[in-house]
Write a protein that holds these residues in place. Structure first.
Motif, PDB file in Angstrom:
ATOM      1  N   ARG A  56       0.830  -1.196   0.000  1.00 44.21           N
ATOM      2  CA  ARG A  56       0.000   0.000   0.000  1.00 44.21           C
ATOM      3  C   ARG A  56       0.865   1.246   0.000  1.00 44.21           C
ATOM      4  NH1 ARG A  56      -2.715  -3.494   3.489  1.00 44.21           N
ATOM      5  NH2 ARG A  56      -4.924  -3.801   3.018  1.00 44.21           N
ATOM      6  N   THR A  59      -0.089   6.611   2.686  1.00 41.32           N
ATOM      7  CA  THR A  59      -1.383   7.129   3.133  1.00 41.32           C
ATOM      8  C   THR A  59      -2.381   6.011   3.337  1.00 41.32           C
ATOM      9  OG1 THR A  59      -1.025   9.219   1.983  1.00 41.32           O
ATOM     10  CG2 THR A  59      -3.293   8.672   2.560  1.00 41.32           C
ATOM     11  N   ASP A  60      -2.464   5.077   2.389  1.00 40.05           N
ATOM     12  CA  ASP A  60      -3.390   3.949   2.531  1.00 40.05           C
ATOM     13  C   ASP A  60      -3.043   3.107   3.740  1.00 40.05           C
ATOM     14  OD1 ASP A  60      -4.796   4.711   0.317  1.00 40.05           O
ATOM     15  OD2 ASP A  60      -3.864   3.260  -1.043  1.00 40.05           O
ATOM     16  N   TYR A  62      -1.550   4.105   6.486  1.00 40.80           N
ATOM     17  CA  TYR A  62      -1.915   4.820   7.708  1.00 40.80           C
ATOM     18  C   TYR A  62      -3.413   4.772   7.940  1.00 40.80           C
ATOM     19  CZ  TYR A  62      -2.423   8.401  11.237  1.00 40.80           C
ATOM     20  OH  TYR A  62      -2.749   9.065  12.390  1.00 40.80           O
ATOM     21  N   LEU A  63      -4.203   4.949   6.879  1.00 33.69           N
ATOM     22  CA  LEU A  63      -5.659   4.902   7.021  1.00 33.69           C
ATOM     23  C   LEU A  63      -6.112   3.523   7.484  1.00 33.69           C
ATOM     24  CD1 LEU A  63      -6.793   6.925   3.864  1.00 33.69           C
ATOM     25  CD2 LEU A  63      -6.873   7.649   6.261  1.00 33.69           C
ATOM     26  N   PHE A  64      -5.459   2.480   6.980  1.00 33.71           N
ATOM     27  CA  PHE A  64      -5.799   1.128   7.402  1.00 33.71           C
ATOM     28  C   PHE A  64      -5.488   0.928   8.881  1.00 33.71           C
ATOM     29  CE2 PHE A  64      -4.355  -3.207   8.270  1.00 33.71           C
ATOM     30  CZ  PHE A  64      -5.535  -3.901   8.021  1.00 33.71           C
ATOM     31  N   SER A  66      -5.219   3.256  11.191  1.00 28.75           N
ATOM     32  CA  SER A  66      -6.137   4.074  11.987  1.00 28.75           C
ATOM     33  C   SER A  66      -7.483   3.382  12.161  1.00 28.75           C
ATOM     34  CB  SER A  66      -6.338   5.446  11.321  1.00 28.75           C
ATOM     35  OG  SER A  66      -5.139   6.168  11.292  1.00 28.75           O
ATOM     36  N   SER A  67      -7.979   2.797  11.074  1.00 25.60           N
ATOM     37  CA  SER A  67      -9.257   2.070  11.148  1.00 25.60           C
ATOM     38  C   SER A  67      -9.136   0.858  12.063  1.00 25.60           C
ATOM     39  CB  SER A  67      -9.692   1.630   9.742  1.00 25.60           C
ATOM     40  OG  SER A  67      -9.886   2.738   8.901  1.00 25.60           O
ATOM     41  N   SER A  70      -9.174   1.950  15.657  1.00 23.70           N
ATOM     42  CA  SER A  70     -10.540   2.307  16.056  1.00 23.70           C
ATOM     43  C   SER A  70     -11.346   1.062  16.392  1.00 23.70           C
ATOM     44  CB  SER A  70     -11.233   3.088  14.937  1.00 23.70           C
ATOM     45  OG  SER A  70     -10.590   4.326  14.708  1.00 23.70           O
ATOM     46  N   ARG A 101       2.843  10.637  11.711  1.00 23.28           N
ATOM     47  CA  ARG A 101       2.111  10.597  10.448  1.00 23.28           C
ATOM     48  C   ARG A 101       0.784  11.325  10.610  1.00 23.28           C
ATOM     49  NH1 ARG A 101       2.620  10.642   5.141  1.00 23.28           N
ATOM     50  NH2 ARG A 101       0.822   9.735   4.095  1.00 23.28           N
ATOM     51  N   CYS A 102       0.509  12.271   9.722  1.00 26.15           N
ATOM     52  CA  CYS A 102      -0.737  13.053   9.703  1.00 26.15           C
ATOM     53  C   CYS A 102      -0.879  13.999  10.897  1.00 26.15           C
ATOM     54  CB  CYS A 102      -1.974  12.152   9.599  1.00 26.15           C
ATOM     55  SG  CYS A 102      -2.097  11.325   7.994  1.00 26.15           S
ATOM     56  N   HIS A 115      -4.991   9.267  18.022  1.00 26.10           N
ATOM     57  CA  HIS A 115      -4.226   8.187  17.405  1.00 26.10           C
ATOM     58  C   HIS A 115      -4.286   6.907  18.238  1.00 26.10           C
ATOM     59  CE1 HIS A 115      -1.247   6.146  15.048  1.00 26.10           C
ATOM     60  NE2 HIS A 115      -0.325   6.186  15.995  1.00 26.10           N
TER      61      HIS A 115
END
Length: 258
Positions: A56, A59-60, A62-64, A66-67, A70, A101-102, A115
């Motif tokens: 990935r 960005t992808d 990190y989004l993964f 983060s999800s 959660s 990151r972010c 985070h």
């Protein structure tokens, strides 16, 4: 996408195995069991940063992550303490690959809480500082207002490295109001079980600041410093502090105030 990855990591969701299999056959069965070993294997798979990096974009990935955090945060109450700690350690390991990151000039405390989410209770001072690249330390500290820093440092068990604490507060006094911080911290830390070493480290920074500004203080200000602000820490004053250059170069009148 997240559910697909979780299925790859864990096998059929909801499948249960006898506890004896979980304990004695790690690997083949543990990743499919709803027990501590299964949850740990799941967390290890989710946070396989090198694997994410290969398949990935940053960005992808990190989004993964983060999800995933959660989702794991929502089920945290169902997990035993060892598994919760393992997930927290995995988040830290991922952050070493992509530090801050972010994060973008907003409150660093808000970033930490967003985070780590429910796993932020495991944060320590050392773990927190190690996430910040040295060339961004002043920028990050400037984003933390005195009340936020007082909240963070007064968490029970948060301060785990007194050398880092001294470094943090020394840098902090150059970008924020140290007096506002310590007044707030003293109120919030009354029941936080600070160790003697913690108090000695705090005094080292406060004493340097106090003796630096002493000549500009009136009698009321000096009394507030000595009888209120420094009071929880004066028991730990040392001959090194009293014989320091800052103390010995104080002029006679402010020295008598002290």
């Amino acid at each position: 996408m997240l559910i697909i990855q979780l299925s790859r990591c864990w096998g059929p969701l909801g499948k249960r195995c006898p506890s004896s299999q979980c304990a004695s056959k790690r690997g083949k069965f543990a990743s499919r069991c709803k027990c501590s070993a299964g949850w740990t294997a799941l967390a290890d798979c989710i946070f396989d940063a090198p694997g994410l990096d290969r398949t990935r974009s940053v960005t992808d990935a990190y989004l993964f992550i983060s999800s995933s955090i959660s989702l794991l945060s929502l089920i945290k109450p169902q997990l035993d303490a060892n598994v919760q700690e393992a997930i927290y350690r995995n988040i830290l390991a991922y952050d070493k690959v992509f530090p801050l990151r972010c994060y973008g000039n907003n409150s660093f405390i808000h970033y930490l809480n967003g985070h780590f989410q429910n796993f932020s209770e495991f944060l320590t001072l050392k773990d927190t500082i190690l996430q910040i690249p040295s060339n961004q330390l002043l920028e990050v500290l400037n984003s933390i207002n005195p009340s936020e820093l007082a909240d963070l440092l007064s968490r029970p068990g948060f301060i785990d490295d007194n050398k880092i604490l001294i470094r943090l507060l020394t840098y902090y006094r150059s970008v924020q109001n140290l007096v506002t911080f310590i007044d707030d911290f003293n109120q919030k830390s009354q029941d936080s079980q600070l160790t003697d070493d913690n108090r000695a480290a705090i005094l080292e920074v406060l004493w340097f600041h106090f003796t630096t500004v002493l000549s500009d203080l009136n009698d009321t200000d000096v009394e507030e410093w000595l009888n209120v602000r420094l009071q929880p820490y004066l028991l730990f004053i040392t001959t090194d502090l009293l014989a320091s250059n800052n103390t010995l170069t104080i002029q006679c009148l402010p020295y008598r105030k002290m």
